[in-house]
Enzyme design. Sequence first.
Site, mmCIF file in Angstrom:
data_model
loop_
_atom_site.group_PDB
_atom_site.id
_atom_site.type_symbol
_atom_site.label_atom_id
_atom_site.label_comp_id
_atom_site.label_asym_id
_atom_site.label_seq_id
_atom_site.Cartn_x
_atom_site.Cartn_y
_atom_site.Cartn_z
ATOM 1 N N ASP A 222 46.806 43.741 54.033
ATOM 2 C CA ASP A 222 45.459 43.330 53.602
ATOM 3 C C ASP A 222 45.223 41.834 53.848
ATOM 4 O O ASP A 222 44.222 41.442 54.440
ATOM 5 C CB ASP A 222 45.257 43.605 52.098
ATOM 6 N N LYS B 175 49.192 50.970 44.824
ATOM 7 C CA LYS B 175 49.720 49.844 45.609
ATOM 8 C C LYS B 175 50.967 49.189 44.991
ATOM 9 O O LYS B 175 51.819 48.686 45.705
ATOM 10 C CB LYS B 175 48.636 48.782 45.814
HETATM 11 P P1 NDP Z 1 41.172 44.967 41.543
HETATM 12 O O1 NDP Z 1 40.661 45.945 40.562
HETATM 13 O O2 NDP Z 1 42.648 44.763 41.689
HETATM 14 O O3 NDP Z 1 40.531 43.517 41.208
HETATM 15 C C1 NDP Z 1 39.159 43.364 40.969
HETATM 16 C C2 NDP Z 1 38.822 41.891 40.774
HETATM 17 O O4 NDP Z 1 37.400 41.774 40.611
HETATM 18 C C3 NDP Z 1 39.449 41.260 39.539
HETATM 19 O O5 NDP Z 1 39.726 39.902 39.788
HETATM 20 C C4 NDP Z 1 38.320 41.392 38.505
HETATM 21 O O6 NDP Z 1 38.387 40.421 37.496
HETATM 22 C C5 NDP Z 1 37.122 41.117 39.374
HETATM 23 N N1 NDP Z 1 35.881 41.675 38.817
HETATM 24 C C6 NDP Z 1 35.493 42.972 38.862
HETATM 25 N N2 NDP Z 1 34.286 43.106 38.264
HETATM 26 C C7 NDP Z 1 33.933 41.865 37.823
HETATM 27 C C8 NDP Z 1 32.799 41.357 37.138
HETATM 28 N N3 NDP Z 1 31.779 42.138 36.774
HETATM 29 N N4 NDP Z 1 32.750 40.019 36.861
HETATM 30 C C9 NDP Z 1 33.765 39.205 37.234
HETATM 31 N N5 NDP Z 1 34.873 39.647 37.890
HETATM 32 C C10 NDP Z 1 34.956 40.952 38.193
HETATM 33 O O7 NDP Z 1 40.523 45.382 42.922
HETATM 34 P P2 NDP Z 1 41.028 44.983 44.404
HETATM 35 O O8 NDP Z 1 41.406 43.554 44.406
HETATM 36 O O9 NDP Z 1 41.997 45.976 44.897
HETATM 37 O O10 NDP Z 1 39.692 45.219 45.243
HETATM 38 C C11 NDP Z 1 38.623 44.280 45.159
HETATM 39 C C12 NDP Z 1 37.619 44.595 46.252
HETATM 40 O O11 NDP Z 1 38.225 44.378 47.518
HETATM 41 C C13 NDP Z 1 37.134 46.060 46.264
HETATM 42 O O12 NDP Z 1 35.736 46.039 46.470
HETATM 43 C C14 NDP Z 1 37.825 46.650 47.477
HETATM 44 O O13 NDP Z 1 37.059 47.674 48.085
HETATM 45 C C15 NDP Z 1 37.898 45.439 48.388
HETATM 46 N N6 NDP Z 1 38.954 45.539 49.399
HETATM 47 C C16 NDP Z 1 38.572 45.361 50.696
HETATM 48 C C17 NDP Z 1 39.500 45.439 51.679
HETATM 49 C C18 NDP Z 1 39.052 45.246 53.086
HETATM 50 O O14 NDP Z 1 39.850 45.508 53.985
HETATM 51 N N7 NDP Z 1 37.833 44.788 53.332
HETATM 52 C C19 NDP Z 1 40.926 45.690 51.415
HETATM 53 C C20 NDP Z 1 41.225 45.807 50.002
HETATM 54 C C21 NDP Z 1 40.261 45.746 49.039
HETATM 55 P P3 NDP Z 1 39.297 40.679 36.177
HETATM 56 O O15 NDP Z 1 40.698 40.285 36.535
HETATM 57 O O16 NDP Z 1 38.672 39.781 35.179
HETATM 58 O O17 NDP Z 1 39.157 42.132 35.826
#
Ligand code: NDP
Length: 281
Positions: free
Chosen positions: A106, A70
């Site tokens: 998105d 992305k």
């Molecule tokens: P990223 O990897 O960019 O970000 C993940 C986020 O989740 C970060 O803020 C991370 O925190 C946090 N996180 C992950 N695991 C934990 C945990 N155990 N405890 C606390 N915080 C956690 O992923 P994306 O933003 O791209 O995607 C996130 C979700 O959104 C996915 O499930 C994806 O499938 C979904 N999505 C859905 C869409 C839709 O159309 N419905 C479109 C795009 C995405 P940290 O910064 O601390 O690592």
Amino acid sequence: MDKPIQDIVSCMGNPVAGNPSQFMMERAFVACNLDWRYLTLQVPAGNLGDAMAGFRAMSFRGGNFTIPHKVAVIEYLDDLSDAARLMGAVNCVNVVDGKLIGENTDGKGFVQSLREVIDPAEAKIVILGAGGAARAIAVELGLAGAASITIVNRTESRGQELLTVLQQIVNCRADLVTLDDDFEIDEDVQVVINATSIGLGDAEAKVPLDVETLLPSMVVADVVFNPPQTRLLRDAKQRGCQTLDGLAMLVNQAVIGFKIWTEVDPDPNVMREALEEYLEL
Ligand code: NDP
């Protein structure tokens, strides 16, 4: 080959994320009587430059880009929409007069589904997460005139990056909470969004939120679409909140992408039904 190559759009990235999109898009092409194809292509991170040369060489009409491309795809594009520039991420590319234009649908898809239950303008909003999805949603909510946005994230540096974008570029009232315990939501918050990946593939996964602080006056949304009935949404429903699942966002971002490429409005119901069929819901 039985069809013109210019009517192909593609999804490059993680094919697990791409397959439901392919199923949904191809159903919508058929329903709109468009002889287009949507290909799901697995492209390892180091091969993106070659893949983009192929994208141009084969005259693809557009494409979606998922993790891990992305941000990286930006250097191969000719221009960006304002939203994509603000977010620093592209999930949709449109080809206009041979030029590759990066968009980000998105956040727009999310805001469109939110508008069906509440006007985000002047709303007090809490977003869990600061990754790609959170960034897209927060920027669009800021542009839509949200009263304030609280970002709650585990990693401070990532949260701080998003906070800076919201405060200095979108000019939105925003603050950051670095998580060390379950977050407690203030009574006057209207919208709570899980934009972390917690819940993806695990219906019992718990987001770091004190669900006892959820009130019936709140709209609770989850970006996770598989499974769509996350633990957060089930808890929120039980506490009388209105809920919004990740399928709504996925459908709406696809509706926007479809229109950008084809200039035809697809039927969102056809797309949602296709998704539900694919995910066996
Ligand atoms: P990223 O990897 O960019 O970000 C993940 C986020 O989740 C970060 O803020 C991370 O925190 C946090 N996180 C992950 N695991 C934990 C945990 N155990 N405890 C606390 N915080 C956690 O992923 P994306 O933003 O791209 O995607 C996130 C979700 O959104 C996915 O499930 C994806 O499938 C979904 N999505 C859905 C869409 C839709 O159309 N419905 C479109 C795009 C995405 P940290 O910064 O601390 O690592």
